[in-house]
Design a protein around this motif. Structure first.
Motif, PDB file in Angstrom:
ATOM      1  N   GLU A 804     -12.757 -17.294  64.562  1.00 16.68           N
ATOM      2  CA  GLU A 804     -11.968 -17.814  65.140  1.00 16.68           C
ATOM      3  C   GLU A 804     -12.460 -17.807  66.531  1.00 16.68           C
ATOM      4  OE1 GLU A 804      -9.929 -20.500  64.288  1.00 16.68           O
ATOM      5  OE2 GLU A 804     -10.729 -20.459  62.094  1.00 16.68           O
ATOM      6  N   LEU A 805     -12.137 -17.201  67.185  1.00 19.41           N
ATOM      7  CA  LEU A 805     -12.383 -16.375  68.077  1.00 19.41           C
ATOM      8  C   LEU A 805     -12.951 -16.912  69.247  1.00 19.41           C
ATOM      9  CD1 LEU A 805     -11.685 -12.580  67.474  1.00 19.41           C
ATOM     10  CD2 LEU A 805     -10.320 -14.183  68.627  1.00 19.41           C
ATOM     11  N   ASP A 806     -12.541 -17.350  69.862  1.00 18.25           N
ATOM     12  CA  ASP A 806     -13.825 -17.732  71.331  1.00 18.25           C
ATOM     13  C   ASP A 806     -14.608 -16.295  71.542  1.00 18.25           C
ATOM     14  OD1 ASP A 806     -13.023 -20.293  70.574  1.00 18.25           O
ATOM     15  OD2 ASP A 806     -11.366 -20.466  72.640  1.00 18.25           O
ATOM     16  N   ILE A 807     -15.704 -16.792  73.034  1.00 15.45           N
ATOM     17  CA  ILE A 807     -16.232 -15.500  73.597  1.00 15.45           C
ATOM     18  C   ILE A 807     -15.314 -14.878  74.610  1.00 15.45           C
ATOM     19  CG2 ILE A 807     -18.354 -14.817  75.385  1.00 15.45           C
ATOM     20  CD1 ILE A 807     -18.882 -16.191  72.830  1.00 15.45           C
ATOM     21  N   GLU A 808     -14.655 -14.819  74.940  1.00 18.23           N
ATOM     22  CA  GLU A 808     -13.628 -14.310  75.333  1.00 18.23           C
ATOM     23  C   GLU A 808     -12.392 -13.333  74.517  1.00 18.23           C
ATOM     24  OE1 GLU A 808     -14.009 -17.660  77.647  1.00 18.23           O
ATOM     25  OE2 GLU A 808     -13.707 -17.741  76.149  1.00 18.23           O
ATOM     26  N   GLY A 809     -12.080 -13.890  73.566  1.00 15.56           N
ATOM     27  CA  GLY A 809     -11.694 -12.913  72.614  1.00 15.56           C
ATOM     28  C   GLY A 809     -12.431 -11.982  71.438  1.00 15.56           C
ATOM     29  N   LEU A 810     -13.702 -12.306  71.726  1.00 12.50           N
ATOM     30  CA  LEU A 810     -14.059 -11.976  71.291  1.00 12.50           C
ATOM     31  C   LEU A 810     -14.691 -10.280  72.249  1.00 12.50           C
ATOM     32  CD1 LEU A 810     -17.252 -14.341  69.754  1.00 12.50           C
ATOM     33  CD2 LEU A 810     -15.456 -12.262  68.781  1.00 12.50           C
ATOM     34  N   LEU A 811     -14.696 -10.256  73.861  1.00 16.30           N
ATOM     35  CA  LEU A 811     -14.912  -9.315  74.854  1.00 16.30           C
ATOM     36  C   LEU A 811     -14.136  -8.540  74.707  1.00 16.30           C
ATOM     37  CD1 LEU A 811     -16.985 -11.555  76.690  1.00 16.30           C
ATOM     38  CD2 LEU A 811     -18.379  -9.708  75.135  1.00 16.30           C
ATOM     39  N   TYR A 812     -12.648  -9.263  74.350  1.00 19.81           N
ATOM     40  CA  TYR A 812     -11.619  -8.761  74.516  1.00 19.81           C
ATOM     41  C   TYR A 812     -11.579  -7.663  73.359  1.00 19.81           C
ATOM     42  CZ  TYR A 812      -6.818  -8.108  74.138  1.00 19.81           C
ATOM     43  OH  TYR A 812      -5.123  -7.209  73.647  1.00 19.81           O
ATOM     44  N   LEU A 813     -11.954  -8.476  72.279  1.00 22.36           N
ATOM     45  CA  LEU A 813     -11.384  -7.896  71.021  1.00 22.36           C
ATOM     46  C   LEU A 813     -12.974  -5.790  71.582  1.00 22.36           C
ATOM     47  CD1 LEU A 813     -10.850  -6.560  68.150  1.00 22.36           C
ATOM     48  CD2 LEU A 813     -12.650  -8.378  67.822  1.00 22.36           C
ATOM     49  N   MET A 814     -13.560  -6.302  71.659  1.00 24.09           N
ATOM     50  CA  MET A 814     -14.765  -5.434  72.201  1.00 24.09           C
ATOM     51  C   MET A 814     -13.814  -3.901  73.388  1.00 24.09           C
ATOM     52  SD  MET A 814     -18.538  -6.498  72.366  1.00 24.09           S
ATOM     53  CE  MET A 814     -19.324  -5.305  72.550  1.00 24.09           C
ATOM     54  N   ALA A 815     -13.102  -5.111  74.058  1.00 25.32           N
ATOM     55  CA  ALA A 815     -12.520  -4.083  74.573  1.00 25.32           C
ATOM     56  C   ALA A 815     -11.742  -2.794  74.484  1.00 25.32           C
ATOM     57  CB  ALA A 815     -12.168  -4.725  76.075  1.00 25.32           C
TER      58      ALA A 815
END
Length: 893
Positions: A804-815
């Protein structure tokens, strides 16, 4: 494709004919079949403006050629590999040549062959017939081709048509100085030695603003044809005026050349008993030694050199004026608004509309106005207290005239007039800048060698533009300059484009400033390039969008003033100087002339090059941040991006503005735009550190904890966000991301969702961005908690958590991930798992008897899961899994 080519070992006639053919076949590609003569290579490297792209034969797909245009030859063996095209029946061949017929000539569907001295002569006639006007560069090159092939009209093959063609090209701007540079006979070894001595003994004098070179030699014997060496010296060193004094045997000779109207060498030669033309003259000097002759020559130059007309070039226009009935209070307000110290007082045209000031009546100064206001006389008309005894200067006024009038009359402002109408003004600052700009007016003791570049405020940047900019950008800028010339206005490219050019960084964000009607020029450019123009009449600006979707901004030169601190600016038409003065920082307040005669000349009123050299960010005036606080964020962004330093004075002004708390008066979207640009930089962390140090965080995030600062944890999240974004960019995936979103989410990682909502509301973010930010924050933080609790998730479980996550959300999750395995799982998902598709397609499921619906989707999702978990590895396995898990009979029932 269509190809224009010529013979191997191309000379100037061949090159000129290719360029001329390009005007007849604009879509064709220019291809040299082999080498070129050395002089042609030198010309292309030094003089030609690189506005045409030449391709090498090895980069051409011969099979794609549809039409071949051959110039200056008809011999197949002289065009190299392109002969395959010429003999291919499927290729259309057009021929342009002036050589005699031979049995081995190529044949074409179109042949224009005439027995003239050069092929370029043929193209010149075609230009005349088709009403094609060459640019000055094209005219010069075409004339060069004619001069070379006719031996400067001395070869027996020369025809009247060649002379007529050269004459026509001269009327269209062909430059004989450039032609002379490349069309000249070889020098003997003795002449080369003498030329070296002549150059070594050359001394430069600046007389009334005109540079003159004088060289003197003493030789035991008379040497014939020495004027050739003087002419060669003039061409080699690009000298405008040169005098050679030669003591040969018992006599002294003077040879003089000039190519500027300020120095008539014929007049000076006649003073020595000789004669000649304004551009070339000579004399035999009698009864004087060579030293005495030099002294007399310098004396004559001081008497006869006509200084350059400069008033019209350096004046500022249009002029801010008032009419005599305006009150002193109003005049003082105008001077404050426009930051000027003197206002000319003029009468208006007879139509009485006050729009076209004419007739200079006097001047009112700020000092007089303030004293009058102090004495309660602010409501009195300026006519009662204006100064009427003022000096003026015509546009043809020289530097000497400007100096004399400003100094003798002690005027702050020198009006420039035309038929009693004021057309511009020159200030004392303009005069000082002009004097400093010319090292001839300064003692050499005052200049260190490392300071010299900083005073070249009108340096020529054409060579830098050629090195840094793509050819299509240079062509575009030249077109804009030519259109401006046709419309009778001045065009400049300004701002960050110029800054990056001097730093030798490519920047295609083109900001054009027009002294005239910017919208009119934009419409003409759009029509010429088949583009679309979006005008903004209120601001005098326009955006031109070209067919390739590239765009430029065109603005009428304007000034801005602010009715109160942090207000939106009010815009009025102005001059380039005032347009640059309204810019944010000195490094962004430079421009480059685009009109043909001054193309590439830098305009630097504010010593901006020094700030570039010293790598510093500095405002143009002390109230800059008060008028527009968003400039604070731009200062921080430029400091970080360019690795510059905000000066101490500018930093002090920032702190003053922060203490004044002017941020609440600014429209919030403007702040967010600047913040978004900062967060879109490759590494915004240094800028964020700077913002925190300057105490800007409370203004951006007032809902956050008062003690918010970049501590270790905060910095950790930002660093991980930067690493995640950099990692994703290196994947070169087609997905587009908005890095600023990732950084913004990282900044607000320790905040609740309601604080992010408040941030979005305060800065009026568009609904799409608002929804995306809130959704990605909420979902990413939920997933992070879930993955923290479950460290041993199967790939399929990770897939359903993250899908359900966009790329921005995935990168935020990595952060914000606190465990390495979470980052690894996200990276696997981004690179591999999210792209998994069922091994059995939907149409195959239909063929097996499954009906699209809930079960259909269940089967496909289940298949993805077992594929991710490694339970199914082939199509056969997938079919077997489906049939055993979801029997077809059950599906039909």
């Amino acid at each position: 494709m269509d190809i224009i080519t010529t013979h191997i070992g191309a000379d100037f006639d061949a090159l000129a004919s290719m360029i001329a053919a390009k005007r007849l076949y604009p879509e064709a590609v220019l291809v040299f079949p082999g080498s070129q003569e050395k002089s042609v290579r030198n010309y292309l490297a030094q003089e030609f403006r690189n506005i045409y792209a030449f391709k090498k034969i090895k980069h051409i797909d011969i099979d794609k050629v549809q039409r071949l245009i051959v110039v200056d030859t008809r011999q197949a063996d002289r065009i190299g590999r392109l002969a395959e095209c010429a003999t291919n029946p499927a290729v259309t061949v057009h021929l342009y040549d002036h050589h005699p017929d031979t049995e081995t000539d190529l044949r074409g569907s179109q042949e224009i062959v005439e027995p003239v001295g050069s092929t370029t002569t043929i193209f010149t006639r075609l230009f005349q017939e088709k009403n094609i006007v060459p640019s000055p560069d094209e005219a010069t090159l075409m004339a060069l081709g004619i001069y070379e092939d006719t031996g400067s009209f001395l070869h027996s093959s020369t025809c009247p048509e060649d002379l007529a063609a050269a004459s026509w090209l001269l009327t269209h701007g062909a430059n004989l100085d450039i032609i002379t540079q490349f069309i000249s006979r070889e020098l003997s070894s003795e002449q080369i030695s003498l030329l070296g001595q002549l150059r070594q003994e050359a001394h430069t004098y600046v007389i009334r603003g005109v540079t003159v070179v004088v060289s003197k030699l003493t030789m035991p014997d008379y040497i014939d044809d020495f004027s050739v060496l003087v002419q060669r010296l003039m061409v080699l060193d690009n000298i405008d005026v040169v005098f050679a004094l030669l003591s040969m045997g018992e006599r002294t000779y003077l040879i003089a050349r000039s190519r500027i109207p300020e120095v008539n060498v014929g007049t000076i030669a006649r003073e020595f008993g000789g004669g000649g033309h304004a551009t070339a003259a000579s004399a035999t000097v009698r009864n004087l030694t060579i030293v005495e002759a030099e002294e007399q020559l310098i004396s004559l130059l001081h008497r006869h050199v006509r200084p350059k007309a400069m008033a019209g070039e350096i004046m500022s226009a249009p002029v801010i004026t008032v009419t005599p009935e305006v009150s002193i209070d109003q005049a003082n307000q105008l001077m404050t608004r426009y930051n000027v110290t003197v206002l000319p007082v003029v009468r208006t045209n007879s139509d009485g509309n006050g729009e076209n000031p004419c007739g200079l009546l006097g001047m009112i100064s700020r000092r007089v106005a303030e004293k009058a206001i102090f004495h309660k006389l602010g409501n009195i008309p300026v006519a009662d207290y204006m100064t009427t005894d003022i000096a003026t200067i015509p546009e043809s006024g020289t530097l000497f005239d400007i100096q004399r009038l400003i100094v003798e009359n002690r005027q702050r402002l020198l009006p420039v007039t035309r038929d009693d109408d004021i057309v511009g003004v020159i200030t004392r600052t303009d005069l000082l800048a002009l004097l400093v700009n010319d090292p001839a007016h300064l003692s050499l003791d005052l200049l260190r060698s490392d300071e010299r570049p900083s005073i070249e405020r009108t340096r020529h940047l054409s060579s830098v533009m050629t090195q840094v900019l793509p050819k299509n950008v240079i062509v575009l800028l030249r077109e804009i300059g030519e259109i401006a010339e046709q419309q009778g206005c001045n065009a400049y490219v300004a701002g960050g484009f110029v800054r990056d050019l001097i730093l030798q960084v490519q920047n295609t964000d083109i900001d054009i400033v027009i002294e005239g009607d910017g919208i009119r020029l934009a419409k003409a450019l759009a029509a010429q390039r088949h583009g679309i123009v979006h005008p903004h009449e209120k601001f005098g600006t326009a955006t031109v969008i070209f067919p390739d979707q590239s765009r430029i901004d065109v603005a009428t030169a304007r000034l801005e003033y602010y009715d109160h601190p942090a207000a939106m600016p009010t815009v009025e038409h102005s001059s380039t100087k005032l347009d640059l003065y309204r810019r944010d920082f000195t490094i962004n307040a430079m421009a480059i002339h685009l009109n043909p005669k001054r193309f590439g000349i830098l305009v630097d009123y504010f010593n901006s090059q020094n700030d570039l050299k010293e790598r510093r960010i500095q405002v143009l005036h002390n109230l800059s941040f008060v008028e527009d606080p968003t400039r604070i964020f731009r200062a921080i962004r430029f400091e970080s991006r360019l690795d510059f330093t905000i000066t101490k004075h500018t930093e002090k002004l920032i702190k003053n503005t922060v203490q004044m708390n002017l941020f609440d008066r600014v429209e919030e979207p403007r702040f967010f735009h600047e913040l978004k640009l900062i967060l879109s930089e490759d590494n915004p962390i240094p800028a964020l550190r700077r913002m925190a140090a300057l105490k800007l965080f409370p203004f951006l995030w007032p809902d956050l904890r008062p003690n918010l600062k970049i501590d270790r944890r905060f910095l950790h999240f930002l660093t991980q966000a930067n690493q995640a974004i950099s990692w994703f960019k290196l994947l070169y995936l087609p997905d587009k991301i908005e890095p600023w979103m990732v950084y913004l989410l990282a900044i607000m990682s320790r905040s609740r969702t309601k604080e992010l909502i408040a941030f979005c509301n305060r800065f009026s973010l568009p609904p799409r961005q608002r929804r995306k930010l809130i959704a990605q924050k909420t979902e990413a933080e939920r997933v992070a908690q879930e993955m923290q609790k479950r460290p041993f998730l199967r790939p399929s479980e990770t897939y359903w958590l993250l899908h359900e996550l966009d790329i921005e959300g995935l990168l935020y999750l990595m952060a914000i991930a606190r465990k390495r395995y979470i980052q690894q799982a996200v990276s696997h998902y981004v690179t591999t798992w999210r792209n998994v598709v069922p091994l059995v397609r939907g149409d195959e499921l239909k063929a097996m008897g499954y009906i699209p619906g809930p079960l259909f989707r269940t089967i496909r999702n289940h298949l993805i899961e077992v594929q991710l978990d490694g339970q199914v590895g082939s199509r056969e396995d997938a079919l077997s899994f489906i049939q055993s898990t979801y029997p077809p009979g059950a599906a039909l029932s």
